[in-house]
Design a protein around this motif. Sequence first.
Motif, PDB file in Angstrom:
ATOM      1  N   UNK A 153     -10.478 -22.911 -10.452  1.00 37.98           N
ATOM      2  CA  UNK A 153     -11.845 -23.140 -10.036  1.00 37.98           C
ATOM      3  C   UNK A 153     -12.084 -22.954  -8.627  1.00 37.98           C
ATOM      4  N   UNK A 154     -11.115 -23.516  -7.726  1.00 38.34           N
ATOM      5  CA  UNK A 154     -11.181 -23.351  -6.297  1.00 38.34           C
ATOM      6  C   UNK A 154     -11.206 -21.790  -6.144  1.00 38.34           C
ATOM      7  N   UNK A 155     -10.498 -20.915  -6.786  1.00 43.40           N
ATOM      8  CA  UNK A 155     -10.612 -19.560  -6.359  1.00 43.40           C
ATOM      9  C   UNK A 155     -11.818 -18.890  -6.944  1.00 43.40           C
ATOM     10  N   UNK A 156     -12.325 -19.301  -7.810  1.00 38.54           N
ATOM     11  CA  UNK A 156     -13.792 -19.043  -8.473  1.00 38.54           C
ATOM     12  C   UNK A 156     -14.929 -19.644  -7.570  1.00 38.54           C
ATOM     13  N   UNK A 157     -14.674 -20.547  -7.063  1.00 44.12           N
ATOM     14  CA  UNK A 157     -15.670 -21.045  -6.143  1.00 44.12           C
ATOM     15  C   UNK A 157     -15.637 -20.137  -4.783  1.00 44.12           C
ATOM     16  N   UNK A 158     -14.501 -20.088  -4.200  1.00 47.72           N
ATOM     17  CA  UNK A 158     -14.333 -19.250  -3.062  1.00 47.72           C
ATOM     18  C   UNK A 158     -15.010 -17.907  -3.284  1.00 47.72           C
ATOM     19  N   UNK A 159     -14.741 -17.201  -4.467  1.00 49.74           N
ATOM     20  CA  UNK A 159     -15.322 -15.852  -4.737  1.00 49.74           C
ATOM     21  C   UNK A 159     -17.073 -15.971  -4.642  1.00 49.74           C
ATOM     22  N   UNK A 160     -17.442 -17.156  -5.510  1.00 42.55           N
ATOM     23  CA  UNK A 160     -18.889 -17.114  -5.567  1.00 42.55           C
ATOM     24  C   UNK A 160     -19.313 -17.302  -4.046  1.00 42.55           C
ATOM     25  N   UNK A 161     -18.763 -18.214  -3.308  1.00 42.99           N
ATOM     26  CA  UNK A 161     -19.504 -18.274  -2.186  1.00 42.99           C
ATOM     27  C   UNK A 161     -19.541 -17.231  -1.234  1.00 42.99           C
ATOM     28  N   UNK A 162     -18.319 -16.413  -1.243  1.00 45.58           N
ATOM     29  CA  UNK A 162     -18.333 -15.033  -0.511  1.00 45.58           C
ATOM     30  C   UNK A 162     -19.285 -14.196  -0.786  1.00 45.58           C
ATOM     31  N   UNK A 163     -19.631 -14.212  -2.121  1.00 47.07           N
ATOM     32  CA  UNK A 163     -20.679 -13.148  -2.859  1.00 47.07           C
ATOM     33  C   UNK A 163     -21.932 -13.640  -2.528  1.00 47.07           C
ATOM     34  N   UNK A 164     -22.342 -14.921  -2.504  1.00 49.20           N
ATOM     35  CA  UNK A 164     -23.814 -15.596  -2.277  1.00 49.20           C
ATOM     36  C   UNK A 164     -23.950 -15.438  -0.828  1.00 49.20           C
ATOM     37  N   UNK A 165     -23.036 -15.610  -0.059  1.00 50.40           N
ATOM     38  CA  UNK A 165     -23.335 -15.835   1.537  1.00 50.40           C
ATOM     39  C   UNK A 165     -23.545 -14.351   1.885  1.00 50.40           C
ATOM     40  N   UNK A 166     -22.767 -13.340   1.298  1.00 56.27           N
ATOM     41  CA  UNK A 166     -23.057 -11.734   1.823  1.00 56.27           C
ATOM     42  C   UNK A 166     -24.606 -11.625   1.351  1.00 56.27           C
ATOM     43  N   UNK A 167     -24.969 -12.061   0.007  1.00 56.12           N
ATOM     44  CA  UNK A 167     -26.288 -11.401  -0.283  1.00 56.12           C
ATOM     45  C   UNK A 167     -27.358 -12.119   0.484  1.00 56.12           C
ATOM     46  N   UNK A 168     -27.027 -13.520   0.833  1.00 52.22           N
ATOM     47  CA  UNK A 168     -28.040 -14.353   1.618  1.00 52.22           C
ATOM     48  C   UNK A 168     -27.958 -13.570   3.314  1.00 52.22           C
TER      49      UNK A 168
END
Length: 525
Positions: A108-123
């Motif tokens: 779960x931690x790794x999944x959150x980190x991945x989604x955080x990186x992706x969303x921040x990059x888009x934003x």
Amino acid sequence: MTDAPQVNGNSLSHGTTRLGGLLAGHTQAAPPLPSPGTTGLHRPGPGPAGDAGGAAGPADVGVAASMPGVLPVGWEEITGLRQLVADDIDVLRKERRAAGSPLREQALEEAVRGRVRARVAEWAQQWSLEHPPLTAGELERVRTEVFNLLFLAGALQRVLDRPGVEDVLIDGVWMYIDSHDRPRQRVPSPFATTGQAVEWVNQMAAASGHGERQLSYASARVEFDLPDGARVAATLLTEDVVIAIRRHVLEKAGLAELVQWGAVDPLLAAFLSAAVKAGQSMIIAGDMASGKTTLMRALGREVPARERLATLESEPELRLNFDDPGLHAHVLAFRTREGNGERDAAGRVNLHDLVPVSLRYKATRVMVGEVRGEEAVAMLEAMIAGGSGSMCTLHAKDPQSVVDRLMVPLARAGLSDQAAYRLIAAAVDLIVYVDRIDETDLGGREHRFVSHVWEMAGRGEGGGVALSPVFAPGEEAGEERAVPTRTPMSERRMRKLERKGFYRRWLSEYPHGQWQPMRRAGGAA
């Protein structure tokens, strides 16, 4: 002497969370708070009484930069990103559950980190169309804050991760930080508005599983736990929003660590360890923030592994759920429950209710976080009716007031003085008093230590209870901490201690205990 007292303990925890440690490689270390005597950043306008306030100086810039409220973007951007990532993770969880492979904590931690990186990059791409592009360091700060808001304490995590931080209180535009061995720090709140502070509270409450109770003017107070075990209480019943966070720096400390910290000496640690193993019921008393819970938590680690221990608390502070049940007792952690509404008592479970409930689950001992009300009667009765070795803490402002303080909840429960005294004398074996000397405002340190241990000696001549001092301050030697008094213990209790490895001759061979010199403010060791 060849057989000096030995105490086995656990490794000292400095209070940082495991998840906080995972962020260490991704965040820059925060600069230390200003040393004693320096001032934090003052906002315009008068401060608290005794604090004149003033313009920010060069030293204040570093303090402000180290605080969690300084973000490269607005708070609404962080909370918006947090919601996008939370939605992504909810979808992923549902997909994994449907596939029969639910997310474990590490995944779960790794999944959150991945989604955080992706969303921040888009934003960040959209952000740069209308604003100056963020630097790599600023983008990392945004990612960290989004992750913190999901998993940790959000805007306050960098403060809570600092070694020694015990209490944080936010009152309007100011934040007050109490750390072990340091004067109180006053710095600006990380929240620019009341709305931001309330939003943080509700975000953290929802993440803790208490999202059904939100802070608002209709429901003006809420309490919950942060992921690292810190306790949060927030209210709007004051002039401005007030948020109090309490941390236990020594949450995983055993008696060996308390010896290192100067709370007990090796002789006293050996005595208390043997008393726990021998099933001696005890009350741990002291003033506020003196270390009562820390000591009882350490003593809970001395309960033999063959036993089952029930902890009863309104706030989860003991946290004695051990990873290795082969080395420690089996712990059942009971908690009180609020009613179904602000004025509705339906569904309420208090400490008094929990004492008999815990015994039905074959608990051999009971530990009550703090005795305040009618649970005192149930606790003492449990000590008599098979719960030998049970413990509780009690707030008492000085050693002489412990018994009188215990009489208050017994009287409220309807017991006469004589009935209350009989109950105390029959139930309690030992009373331990924890004292506190705070000299941080004098340039010294804070001292927390056991100052007294009394043995219950039955009824007194005047109808009360008789206490026999086993350990007391060594006044002749100028020692404020507990040393042996050479007052004989009851033979029955002493034999129980000897069977658990404590030698009675230690009490006479170490008349001044084994304390390390106490360094007091303004004087030598």
